[in-house]
Design an enzyme around this catalytic site. Sequence first.
Site, PDB file in Angstrom:
ATOM      1  N   ALA A   1       0.853  -1.188   0.000  1.00 10.25           N
ATOM      2  CA  ALA A   1       0.000   0.000   0.000  1.00 10.25           C
ATOM      3  C   ALA A   1       0.888   1.236   0.000  1.00 10.25           C
ATOM      4  CB  ALA A   1      -0.906  -0.008   1.226  1.00 10.25           C
TER       5      ALA A   1
ATOM      6  N   GLY B   1      -0.400  -4.875   1.096  1.00 12.63           N
ATOM      7  CA  GLY B   1      -1.683  -4.783   0.405  1.00 12.63           C
ATOM      8  C   GLY B   1      -1.707  -5.551  -0.890  1.00 12.63           C
TER       9      GLY B   1
ATOM     10  N   GLU C   1      -2.444  -9.035   0.038  1.00  9.52           N
ATOM     11  CA  GLU C   1      -3.841  -9.075   0.468  1.00  9.52           C
ATOM     12  C   GLU C   1      -4.793  -9.000  -0.722  1.00  9.52           C
ATOM     13  OE1 GLU C   1      -3.728  -7.049   4.869  1.00  9.52           O
ATOM     14  OE2 GLU C   1      -3.222  -5.774   3.156  1.00  9.52           O
TER      15      GLU C   1
ATOM     16  N   GLU D   1       4.224  -5.431   7.090  1.00 10.54           N
ATOM     17  CA  GLU D   1       3.735  -4.275   7.851  1.00 10.54           C
ATOM     18  C   GLU D   1       4.413  -4.135   9.208  1.00 10.54           C
ATOM     19  OE1 GLU D   1       0.362  -5.480   5.056  1.00 10.54           O
ATOM     20  OE2 GLU D   1       1.860  -6.499   6.304  1.00 10.54           O
TER      21      GLU D   1
END
Length: 303
Positions: A111, A154, A157, A177
């Site tokens: 992300a 992300g 994910e 993360e």
Amino acid sequence: MAGVARARLIQLQSVLRPAILGRVNTPSYTSCVSLAARQMSSAPAFEHLLVEKRGEANNVGLITLNRPKALNALFDPLMVEVNQAMKQLEEDPTIAAIVLTGSEKAFAAGADIKQMQNKEYVECFGSNFLEHWNGVTKIKKPVIAAVNGYALGGGCELAMMCDIILAGEKAKFGQPEIIIGTIPGAGGTQRLTRAIGKSRAMQMCLTGEMITAQQADAWGLVSSVHPPDQLVNEAIKLGEKIGKHSKLVVSMCKEAVNKSQELSLNEGLHFEKRMFHGTFATNDRKEGMTAFVEKRSPNFTDS
């Protein structure tokens, strides 16, 4: 230990740096949704995506994330477009399956950290930050992720939101993360655990380390591994194979499989049985069985 953690942070920064540095301020989600809504009626040319139809019958939708300078880092405008493109392909009666991919270098390298850097708890909680990123999971047609290069944070994910993941031989998956002081927020702790088990998910989430495509295959995260230059074509072939069946029944089957991730075994078996019974209300179930008995190919009408 501190030296190891610092080395991992440096490694992560080397991957994500194009997505972290030198970026302009990101438009708000509200403004992006407003823009997307205005564009809907005119079949927009997307800013951050490439969308096309592929396959011999042009019945496979191909969505390519297209932010090469940022290694396809995910941010609100991109995810708004992904949701919009997915919805358009879902509503297209000629499309049987959808393939989501990036570049050979990166499916999506995480992300956009700059977008998140200065957010506060109240803002995140009040806006339910990242909730709309789950739009891929609401699509009824099969969605295949074709993952080359980095699928981190992300990106990993997003791949797991898809129904099937095919990987290129040089793909790398990870939930890093923890290295930047946070945890996965778009399904990394939940979908990853269901895919590869608690111990392996804990290892990935708590260390931030990446795994190779071969490890992902051995652990059950991906369905198969292919040469990078053949990956997208293999995903399209898979979409075409699925497209030979009834779109209606494929959607029913997809829903039943997804319920297995949410229900107990007894509840899941009951749901499956009712969906099975439901196929007997369709024309395609009758056509499929009749064609089998008559030893001919079925002519499904998706009804």
